[in-house]
Scaffold this motif. Structure first.
Motif, PDB file in Angstrom:
ATOM      1  N   ALA A   1       0.766  -1.226  -0.031  1.00 52.13           N
ATOM      2  CA  ALA A   1      -0.165  -0.074   0.255  1.00 52.13           C
ATOM      3  C   ALA A   1       1.066   1.329   0.045  1.00 52.13           C
ATOM      4  O   ALA A   1       0.522   2.274  -0.573  1.00 52.13           O
ATOM      5  CB  ALA A   1      -0.939  -0.042   1.248  1.00 52.13           C
ATOM      6  N   ALA A   2       1.936   1.289   0.736  1.00 47.71           N
ATOM      7  CA  ALA A   2       2.901   2.405   0.820  1.00 47.71           C
ATOM      8  C   ALA A   2       3.508   2.687  -0.669  1.00 47.71           C
ATOM      9  O   ALA A   2       3.759   3.837  -0.857  1.00 47.71           O
ATOM     10  CB  ALA A   2       3.756   2.177   1.917  1.00 47.71           C
ATOM     11  N   MET A   3       3.933   1.480  -1.119  1.00 46.94           N
ATOM     12  CA  MET A   3       4.666   1.580  -2.760  1.00 46.94           C
ATOM     13  C   MET A   3       3.494   2.311  -3.561  1.00 46.94           C
ATOM     14  O   MET A   3       3.843   3.126  -4.389  1.00 46.94           O
ATOM     15  CB  MET A   3       5.072   0.495  -2.920  1.00 46.94           C
ATOM     16  CG  MET A   3       6.386  -0.050  -2.255  1.00 46.94           C
ATOM     17  SD  MET A   3       6.760  -1.726  -2.748  1.00 46.94           S
ATOM     18  CE  MET A   3       8.249  -1.074  -3.784  1.00 46.94           C
ATOM     19  N   ASP A   4       2.324   1.864  -3.585  1.00 45.42           N
ATOM     20  CA  ASP A   4       1.338   2.394  -4.408  1.00 45.42           C
ATOM     21  C   ASP A   4       0.919   3.995  -4.004  1.00 45.42           C
ATOM     22  O   ASP A   4       0.751   4.565  -4.974  1.00 45.42           O
ATOM     23  CB  ASP A   4      -0.153   1.577  -4.283  1.00 45.42           C
ATOM     24  CG  ASP A   4      -0.067   0.227  -4.681  1.00 45.42           C
ATOM     25  OD1 ASP A   4       0.883  -0.188  -5.651  1.00 45.42           O
ATOM     26  OD2 ASP A   4      -0.735  -0.680  -4.151  1.00 45.42           O
ATOM     27  N   TRP A   5       1.067   4.282  -2.859  1.00 48.18           N
ATOM     28  CA  TRP A   5       0.667   5.657  -2.549  1.00 48.18           C
ATOM     29  C   TRP A   5       1.682   6.669  -3.032  1.00 48.18           C
ATOM     30  O   TRP A   5       1.561   7.517  -3.778  1.00 48.18           O
ATOM     31  CB  TRP A   5       0.754   5.806  -0.929  1.00 48.18           C
ATOM     32  CG  TRP A   5       0.760   7.196  -0.665  1.00 48.18           C
ATOM     33  CD1 TRP A   5      -0.325   8.194  -0.550  1.00 48.18           C
ATOM     34  CD2 TRP A   5       1.985   7.876  -0.191  1.00 48.18           C
ATOM     35  NE1 TRP A   5       0.107   9.485   0.022  1.00 48.18           N
ATOM     36  CE2 TRP A   5       1.630   9.313   0.195  1.00 48.18           C
ATOM     37  CE3 TRP A   5       3.097   7.363   0.318  1.00 48.18           C
ATOM     38  CZ2 TRP A   5       2.524  10.222   0.571  1.00 48.18           C
ATOM     39  CZ3 TRP A   5       4.367   8.633   0.493  1.00 48.18           C
ATOM     40  CH2 TRP A   5       3.838   9.574   0.704  1.00 48.18           C
ATOM     41  N   ALA A   6       2.823   6.086  -2.894  1.00 49.06           N
ATOM     42  CA  ALA A   6       4.199   7.012  -3.273  1.00 49.06           C
ATOM     43  C   ALA A   6       4.034   7.063  -4.738  1.00 49.06           C
ATOM     44  O   ALA A   6       4.547   8.239  -5.316  1.00 49.06           O
ATOM     45  CB  ALA A   6       5.613   6.220  -2.663  1.00 49.06           C
ATOM     46  N   LEU A  13       8.973   5.027  -2.430  1.00 45.26           N
ATOM     47  CA  LEU A  13       9.551   4.925  -1.338  1.00 45.26           C
ATOM     48  C   LEU A  13      11.250   4.795  -1.355  1.00 45.26           C
ATOM     49  O   LEU A  13      11.839   4.113  -2.389  1.00 45.26           O
ATOM     50  CB  LEU A  13       9.135   3.366  -0.639  1.00 45.26           C
ATOM     51  CG  LEU A  13       7.475   3.331  -0.334  1.00 45.26           C
ATOM     52  CD1 LEU A  13       7.375   2.110   0.316  1.00 45.26           C
ATOM     53  CD2 LEU A  13       7.209   4.360   0.550  1.00 45.26           C
ATOM     54  N   PRO A  14      11.908   5.558  -0.426  1.00 41.41           N
ATOM     55  CA  PRO A  14      13.400   5.608  -0.404  1.00 41.41           C
ATOM     56  C   PRO A  14      13.798   3.988  -0.044  1.00 41.41           C
ATOM     57  O   PRO A  14      13.271   3.206   0.556  1.00 41.41           O
ATOM     58  CB  PRO A  14      13.631   6.570   0.687  1.00 41.41           C
ATOM     59  CG  PRO A  14      12.475   6.363   1.679  1.00 41.41           C
ATOM     60  CD  PRO A  14      11.184   6.127   0.578  1.00 41.41           C
ATOM     61  N   ASP A  15      15.156   3.913  -0.450  1.00 47.44           N
ATOM     62  CA  ASP A  15      15.735   2.653  -0.244  1.00 47.44           C
ATOM     63  C   ASP A  15      16.424   2.972   1.249  1.00 47.44           C
ATOM     64  O   ASP A  15      16.347   4.002   1.652  1.00 47.44           O
ATOM     65  CB  ASP A  15      16.854   2.219  -1.179  1.00 47.44           C
ATOM     66  CG  ASP A  15      17.886   3.103  -1.409  1.00 47.44           C
ATOM     67  OD1 ASP A  15      18.302   4.014  -0.551  1.00 47.44           O
ATOM     68  OD2 ASP A  15      18.629   3.222  -2.574  1.00 47.44           O
ATOM     69  N   CYS A  68       4.053   4.375   8.445  1.00 52.28           N
ATOM     70  CA  CYS A  68       4.027   5.713   7.789  1.00 52.28           C
ATOM     71  C   CYS A  68       4.810   5.490   6.538  1.00 52.28           C
ATOM     72  O   CYS A  68       5.575   4.518   6.174  1.00 52.28           O
ATOM     73  CB  CYS A  68       4.654   6.765   8.561  1.00 52.28           C
ATOM     74  SG  CYS A  68       3.755   7.171   9.939  1.00 52.28           S
ATOM     75  N   ALA A  69       4.871   6.547   5.649  1.00 56.77           N
ATOM     76  CA  ALA A  69       5.790   6.461   4.350  1.00 56.77           C
ATOM     77  C   ALA A  69       5.850   7.709   3.836  1.00 56.77           C
ATOM     78  O   ALA A  69       5.379   8.829   4.337  1.00 56.77           O
ATOM     79  CB  ALA A  69       4.893   5.751   3.205  1.00 56.77           C
TER      80      ALA A  69
END
Length: 75
Positions: A1-6, A13-15, A68-69
């Motif tokens: 979900a966080a990757m989709d939001w970003a 998302l940062p590495d 969080c993201a």
């Protein structure tokens, strides 16, 4: 979900290295909470690396956790 939001906000998302840079340079602007990275934990595919921006610690966290993201753009 966080990757989709970003992705939806035009970033990624940062590495883990980028999370360390964010902690070192942007800490006052980030919520002091766990934030997802884009990196799957090598020893367990059901986990991903996360960073606690209060202390800068990085740990593996179950992907089912609602954390969080922060999105980054690479130029």
């Amino acid at each position: 979900a966080a990757m989709d939001w970003a992705s939806a906000v035009g970033g990624q998302l940062p590495d883990r290295q980028e999370q360390a840079l964010l902690f070192a340079n942007c800490k006052p602007h980030l919520e002091a909470a766990w934030h997802w990275s884009s990196v799957t934990y090598e020893e367990n595919a059901s986990c991903a690396w996360s960073c606690y921006f209060s202390y800068g610690y990085q740990y593996d966290t179950r992907k089912s956790y609602e954390g969080c993201a922060v999105a980054v753009r690479r130029v």
